[in-house]
Design an enzyme around this catalytic site. Sequence first.
Site, PDB file in Angstrom:
ATOM      1  N   PRO A  23      27.602  59.735  65.030  1.00  0.00           N
ATOM      2  CA  PRO A  23      27.601  59.863  63.577  1.00  0.00           C
ATOM      3  C   PRO A  23      28.398  58.744  62.916  1.00  0.00           C
ATOM      4  O   PRO A  23      29.470  58.363  63.380  1.00  0.00           O
ATOM      5  CB  PRO A  23      28.266  61.227  63.344  1.00  0.00           C
ATOM      6  CG  PRO A  23      27.986  61.991  64.606  1.00  0.00           C
ATOM      7  CD  PRO A  23      28.072  60.967  65.698  1.00  0.00           C
ATOM      8  N   LEU A  27      35.936  61.869  61.417  1.00  0.00           N
ATOM      9  CA  LEU A  27      37.266  62.221  60.923  1.00  0.00           C
ATOM     10  C   LEU A  27      38.316  61.558  61.793  1.00  0.00           C
ATOM     11  O   LEU A  27      38.388  61.809  62.999  1.00  0.00           O
ATOM     12  CB  LEU A  27      37.470  63.741  60.944  1.00  0.00           C
ATOM     13  CG  LEU A  27      38.870  64.225  60.539  1.00  0.00           C
ATOM     14  CD1 LEU A  27      39.132  63.928  59.067  1.00  0.00           C
ATOM     15  CD2 LEU A  27      39.044  65.707  60.823  1.00  0.00           C
ATOM     16  N   ASP A  53      37.538  61.866  65.825  1.00  0.00           N
ATOM     17  CA  ASP A  53      38.202  60.805  66.573  1.00  0.00           C
ATOM     18  C   ASP A  53      39.665  61.163  66.806  1.00  0.00           C
ATOM     19  O   ASP A  53      40.405  61.442  65.856  1.00  0.00           O
ATOM     20  CB  ASP A  53      38.126  59.488  65.792  1.00  0.00           C
ATOM     21  CG  ASP A  53      38.793  58.344  66.540  1.00  0.00           C
ATOM     22  OD1 ASP A  53      38.088  57.657  67.302  1.00  0.00           O
ATOM     23  OD2 ASP A  53      40.018  58.141  66.378  1.00  0.00           O
ATOM     24  N   TYR A  58      47.991  60.441  70.137  1.00  0.00           N
ATOM     25  CA  TYR A  58      48.230  61.083  68.840  1.00  0.00           C
ATOM     26  C   TYR A  58      48.988  62.403  68.987  1.00  0.00           C
ATOM     27  O   TYR A  58      49.491  62.936  68.001  1.00  0.00           O
ATOM     28  CB  TYR A  58      46.911  61.347  68.115  1.00  0.00           C
ATOM     29  CG  TYR A  58      46.110  60.115  67.770  1.00  0.00           C
ATOM     30  CD1 TYR A  58      46.653  58.836  67.886  1.00  0.00           C
ATOM     31  CD2 TYR A  58      44.799  60.227  67.325  1.00  0.00           C
ATOM     32  CE1 TYR A  58      45.903  57.721  67.576  1.00  0.00           C
ATOM     33  CE2 TYR A  58      44.045  59.118  67.005  1.00  0.00           C
ATOM     34  CZ  TYR A  58      44.595  57.864  67.146  1.00  0.00           C
ATOM     35  OH  TYR A  58      43.845  56.750  66.843  1.00  0.00           O
ATOM     36  N   LYS A  87      41.008  58.530  73.770  1.00  0.00           N
ATOM     37  CA  LYS A  87      41.399  57.191  74.195  1.00  0.00           C
ATOM     38  C   LYS A  87      42.474  57.233  75.276  1.00  0.00           C
ATOM     39  O   LYS A  87      43.372  58.082  75.244  1.00  0.00           O
ATOM     40  CB  LYS A  87      41.925  56.393  72.990  1.00  0.00           C
ATOM     41  CG  LYS A  87      41.016  56.417  71.772  1.00  0.00           C
ATOM     42  CD  LYS A  87      41.630  55.678  70.592  1.00  0.00           C
ATOM     43  CE  LYS A  87      40.825  55.883  69.325  1.00  0.00           C
ATOM     44  NZ  LYS A  87      41.052  57.203  68.703  1.00  0.00           N
ATOM     45  N   HIS A 120      42.537  52.269  74.615  1.00  0.00           N
ATOM     46  CA  HIS A 120      43.134  52.268  73.282  1.00  0.00           C
ATOM     47  C   HIS A 120      43.701  50.901  72.895  1.00  0.00           C
ATOM     48  O   HIS A 120      43.583  50.473  71.747  1.00  0.00           O
ATOM     49  CB  HIS A 120      44.240  53.329  73.217  1.00  0.00           C
ATOM     50  CG  HIS A 120      44.538  53.818  71.836  1.00  0.00           C
ATOM     51  ND1 HIS A 120      45.165  55.014  71.579  1.00  0.00           N
ATOM     52  CD2 HIS A 120      44.301  53.270  70.628  1.00  0.00           C
ATOM     53  CE1 HIS A 120      45.295  55.181  70.280  1.00  0.00           C
ATOM     54  NE2 HIS A 120      44.779  54.130  69.677  1.00  0.00           N
ATOM     55  N   SER A 171      39.196  49.535  72.160  1.00  0.00           N
ATOM     56  CA  SER A 171      39.785  49.493  70.829  1.00  0.00           C
ATOM     57  C   SER A 171      40.824  48.376  70.773  1.00  0.00           C
ATOM     58  O   SER A 171      41.549  48.149  71.753  1.00  0.00           O
ATOM     59  CB  SER A 171      40.446  50.840  70.509  1.00  0.00           C
ATOM     60  OG  SER A 171      41.035  50.838  69.233  1.00  0.00           O
ATOM     61  N   SER A 220      41.249  52.856  59.802  1.00  0.00           N
ATOM     62  CA  SER A 220      41.953  52.500  58.559  1.00  0.00           C
ATOM     63  C   SER A 220      40.982  51.920  57.531  1.00  0.00           C
ATOM     64  O   SER A 220      41.270  50.910  56.892  1.00  0.00           O
ATOM     65  CB  SER A 220      43.077  51.500  58.846  1.00  0.00           C
ATOM     66  OG  SER A 220      44.032  52.027  59.716  1.00  0.00           O
ATOM     67  N   LEU A 222      40.206  52.721  54.607  1.00  0.00           N
ATOM     68  CA  LEU A 222      40.670  52.746  53.217  1.00  0.00           C
ATOM     69  C   LEU A 222      41.963  51.941  53.038  1.00  0.00           C
ATOM     70  O   LEU A 222      42.599  52.002  51.994  1.00  0.00           O
ATOM     71  CB  LEU A 222      40.891  54.193  52.758  1.00  0.00           C
ATOM     72  CG  LEU A 222      39.682  55.116  52.893  1.00  0.00           C
ATOM     73  CD1 LEU A 222      40.041  56.535  52.448  1.00  0.00           C
ATOM     74  CD2 LEU A 222      38.500  54.585  52.092  1.00  0.00           C
ATOM     75  N   SER A 224      44.591  52.327  55.121  1.00  0.00           N
ATOM     76  CA  SER A 224      45.672  53.130  55.696  1.00  0.00           C
ATOM     77  C   SER A 224      46.823  53.365  54.728  1.00  0.00           C
ATOM     78  O   SER A 224      47.966  52.981  54.991  1.00  0.00           O
ATOM     79  CB  SER A 224      46.195  52.452  56.972  1.00  0.00           C
ATOM     80  OG  SER A 224      46.955  53.343  57.744  1.00  0.00           O
ATOM     81  N   ARG A 285      39.111  65.500  49.406  1.00  0.00           N
ATOM     82  CA  ARG A 285      38.877  64.132  49.881  1.00  0.00           C
ATOM     83  C   ARG A 285      38.037  64.129  51.157  1.00  0.00           C
ATOM     84  O   ARG A 285      37.248  63.210  51.390  1.00  0.00           O
ATOM     85  CB  ARG A 285      40.206  63.406  50.083  1.00  0.00           C
ATOM     86  CG  ARG A 285      40.893  63.067  48.767  1.00  0.00           C
ATOM     87  CD  ARG A 285      41.980  62.026  48.965  1.00  0.00           C
ATOM     88  NE  ARG A 285      43.130  62.566  49.663  1.00  0.00           N
ATOM     89  CZ  ARG A 285      44.170  63.139  49.078  1.00  0.00           C
ATOM     90  NH1 ARG A 285      44.191  63.261  47.755  1.00  0.00           N
ATOM     91  NH2 ARG A 285      45.195  63.591  49.787  1.00  0.00           N
TER      92      ARG A 285
END
Length: 340
Positions: A23, A27, A53, A58, A87, A120, A171, A220, A222, A224, A285
Site C-alpha cells: 500500500p 502508518l 511500518d 522502535y 527492520k 535498518h 533503509s 519523514s 512531512l 518530521s 490527522r
Amino acid sequence: MECKSTFSKVMDKILLSSGYSMPVVGLGTWQATPEIVRDAVSNALEIGYRHIDTAYNYKNEAAIGEALQKWLMQDGNRREDLFVTSKLPHYANRPSDVSAYLQRSLKSLGLSYVDLYLIHMPFTMKANEAGDAPATAEDGAVLLEETDHLAVWREMEKHVTEGRVRSIGVSNFNKRQLEHLCDNAGIAPACLQVEMHAAMQQEQMREVCANRRIALTAYSPLGSPGSKQHFKTKYQLEFTCPDLLTNETVLQLSETYKRSPAQVLLRHLVQLGAAVIPKSTNPLRLKENFEIFDFQLSDNDMADLKKLDIGHKGRILNFLFFKGIENHPEYPFKDELKEH
C-alpha cells in the site's frame, strides 16, 4: 533525469519486484510509545490503513502486535490484507543476529511472517549486554563494528525462502551501497526506505530505484515536525527541521485544493513515485493523511513544489547523534560532510 510518476489518480498500491503489493500510504510508528501506538494503529486500521511500518529499534512492536491481533480477531479481517514492515537494528547488523532479531519481532507482533524486512542502517554498532541498544564508550561514543552487507543479505534471503519474510529491502543506504547490493544479491531488494520530503526530494535515488525496479518509501514525508523535541529530550541536541507544513507554497496549494498542508505534501511525494509512511497519533490527522487519492496536483504545482528541494541540505536525520558514527566505513553520508 526526472523520474516520471507511475501513479494514477486512484492507484493506491505498488507492485514490488517480489510479486507482492505494498500500500502506498502506511502508518509510521517511530517515536510512538507503546501506550500511544496501540490506539494509533487501531484507529488507523479502522480508517482503512493496511500498511504498518515499525522496527525492532522502535521498542513498540509488542503494542503494535496487540492492535494487529485485535483487528485480526474481527470477522472478515485477514492477515493477507495487512502489509507489516519491520527492520533489523543497527546493533544487530551481522549475519549471526538476523534470525534472532527477526524472530523477536515476529513474536512481539504476533505474526508468522512480515511482509517486508529491511536492514535498518548500513552501518553496525556493538550491542549492549541486553542486546536492545548500542554499547558506548565512557565518552559516549558508539562502539563500531565492521559491516558485511552481502553476508547479512544472504541471511535475509534465507528467511524469504523459509517463509518468515515475503519481501526484503534496505533503509538509509546511499547510491553506492544500494547498487553494490543489487549487483551481488540473489534476491533483489524490493524496497528502499529513505528520508524524503519536499525539502529533500531524492531525485538521484528515485532514478536509481526506477532503473532497478525498487520501490521507494519516504519516511519523514512531512519534514518530521516531532523530531526537534525528540532529539532535544533524548540527546540534548538542537535540531533544525524544515517547516514544510507552514511553507508559503504549500499553504497556497492547500487553499487551492481545499486540502490540508499535510495532504498536499503527501500527494506530492506519491506523484513523484514514492510510498509514504507519515506518523501521527491524532485520529483527525490519521484520516487526512490517508485521504490523498481523490485529487491530483497539476504539473505546474508539482513544478512549484520542486523548487522547495534543497537536496541533502534538507536532511534532518544524518545520524550524527550517534557519537563517532561518521567514522564508520559504511556511514552513508560521508560525501555530504565533506561539503561542510
